[in-house]
Design an enzyme around this catalytic site. Structure first.
Site, PDB file in Angstrom:
ATOM      1  N   ARG A   1       8.183  32.183  -1.639  1.00  0.00           N
ATOM      2  CA  ARG A   1       9.252  33.149  -1.945  1.00  0.00           C
ATOM      3  C   ARG A   1       8.623  34.538  -1.930  1.00  0.00           C
ATOM      4  NH1 ARG A   1      10.944  35.698  -6.498  1.00  0.00           N
ATOM      5  NH2 ARG A   1      13.171  36.037  -6.754  1.00  0.00           N
TER       6      ARG A   1
ATOM      7  N   LYS B   1       3.256  39.954  -7.538  1.00  0.00           N
ATOM      8  CA  LYS B   1       3.197  39.710  -8.988  1.00  0.00           C
ATOM      9  C   LYS B   1       1.955  40.328  -9.636  1.00  0.00           C
ATOM     10  CE  LYS B   1       6.492  36.017  -9.451  1.00  0.00           C
ATOM     11  NZ  LYS B   1       6.793  34.619  -9.746  1.00  0.00           N
TER      12      LYS B   1
END
Ligand code: 7PJ
Length: 262
Positions: free
Chosen positions: A238, A204
Site C-alpha cells: 500500500r 511512515k
C-alpha cells in the site's frame, strides 16, 4: 495498492486531494501509474488523529467512490472501521474492505460477512490516539501472527470465505521503530497462516527514523521498504508513490520469478 486519502488531516498529503475533482484526477494518475487497487480512506489513523463521525466519513468517501466507479476500471478498497461506511461504500462500488481494526468494531464483522467482499485484517496494538505511547510485545512477530491467525479464524467462523481474507501486520500501529524493523525482517512468519500479506510502510515514521528524512522526502526509503516486503513474501504493498514503486517491484518480481523456477 495506491493510496487515495480524502481526509483534510492525513499526515503526508492532507488536504491536497480533498476536492472531488482532485480526488478523481489523483486516482486516475494512480491507475495510469500502475496501481492494481485504489484504497480510499476518509478517516486519518495517524497517531493522535481526531475521530471522524460516520456522516463526515460518508460525505468524504461515497461521492469519490461513485465518481471513480465511472472513471477508472480498478478495484476500489474502502479504508474504514465503521460498519455503515463499509455497507455504503460497497453499495457505491467498492469491492474490498481495508480495516485497520480488523473488523473488531461493533457490527463490522457482520457487515463484512453480509457484503461478501475481500477484507484486509490489520494488526494494531492499542488505538490511534495512544498506540505509540509504550507498545509492548513478548515477540512482536509471533504476537502479530497469532493475532491475525485468531482474527482470520473468527472471520471464517462468522462466514467470510477464506479466499476473501488478506492479512497485514500494521506497520506503525502500536509498534516502536525497532519493532517495525523486526517485523519486516521476519515478515515470512506471517506466511505460515497461508493468507496473502499486505504491507503499508509508505512514508511512515520508521523510515524517517532510519533515513533522517521528513515525510515528503521518504520516497527512496519507501521504495526500499516495498522491495524488502515483497522479497519477504508480501503480495500487496500500500503506497503513495505508485509509479516509482511499480518500477522497483518489476525488478524484484523478475528476480523472484527465477527463484520460483528452481
Ligand atoms: C495502513 C492502512 C497500513 C493497511 C494506513 C498511513 C496510515 N491500511 N491504513 N495497512 N496504514 N491495510 O498510510 O501511513 O499499514 S493509514
Amino acid at each position: 495498492m495506491g493510496i487515495l486519502n480524502v481526509t483534510p488531516d492525513s499526515f503526508s498529503d492532507g488536504g491536497r486531494f480533498a476536492g472531488l475533482d482532485a480526488a478523481r484526477r489523483h486516482a486516475e494518475q494512480l491507475a495510469e501509474d500502475g496501481a492494481a487497487i485504489i484504497d480510499i480512506g476518509g478517516e486519518s489513523t495517524r497517531p493522535g488523529a481526531a475521530d471522524v463521525s460516520e456522516s463526515q466519513e460518508l460525505d468524504r468517501v461515497i461521492p469519490v467512490i461513485e465518481a471513480l466507479r465511472e472513471s477508472i476500471d480498478l478495484p476500489i478498497s474502502i479504508d474504514t472501521s465503521k460498519a455503515t461506511v463499509m455497507r455504503e461504500a460497497v453499495a457505491a462500488g467498492a469491492t474490498m474492505i481495508n480495516d485497520v481494526l480488523a473488523l473488531q468494531e461493533a457490527d463490522a464483522l457482520q457487515a463484512a460477512v453480509g457484503l461478501g467482499v475481500t477484507v484486509c485484517l490489520m494488526h494494531m496494538q492499542g488505538r490511534p490516539r495512544t498506540m505509540q505511547a509504550d507498545p509492548q510485545y513478548d515477540d512482536v512477530t509471533l504476537d502479530v501472527t497469532a493475532f491475525l491467525g485468531d482474527r482470520a479464524a473468527e472471520c471464517i467462523e462468522a462466514g467470510i470465505a477464506r479466499e476473501l481474507i488478506i492479512i497485514d501486520p500494521g506497520f506503525g500501529f502500536g509498534k516502536t521503530h525497532a519493532q517495525n524493523v523486526e517485523l519486516l525482517a521476519n515478515l515470512r512468519q506471517l506466511q505460515t497462516l497461508g493468507l496473502p500479506v499486505l504491507v503499508g510502510l509508505s512514508r511512515k515514521s520508521t523510515l524517517g527514523e532510519l533515513t533522517g528524512r521528513d515525510v515528503d522526502d521518504r520516497l527512496p526509503g519507501s521504495i526500499a521498504a516495498a522491495v524488502v516486503a515483497v522479497m519477504h513474501g508480501a503480495q500487496i504493498v500500500r503506497v503513495h508513490d505508485v509509479r516509482e514503486t511499480v518500477d522497483a517491484l518489476k525488478v524484484a518480481s523478475a528476480v523472484l520469478s527465477i527463484g520460483k523456477k528452481k
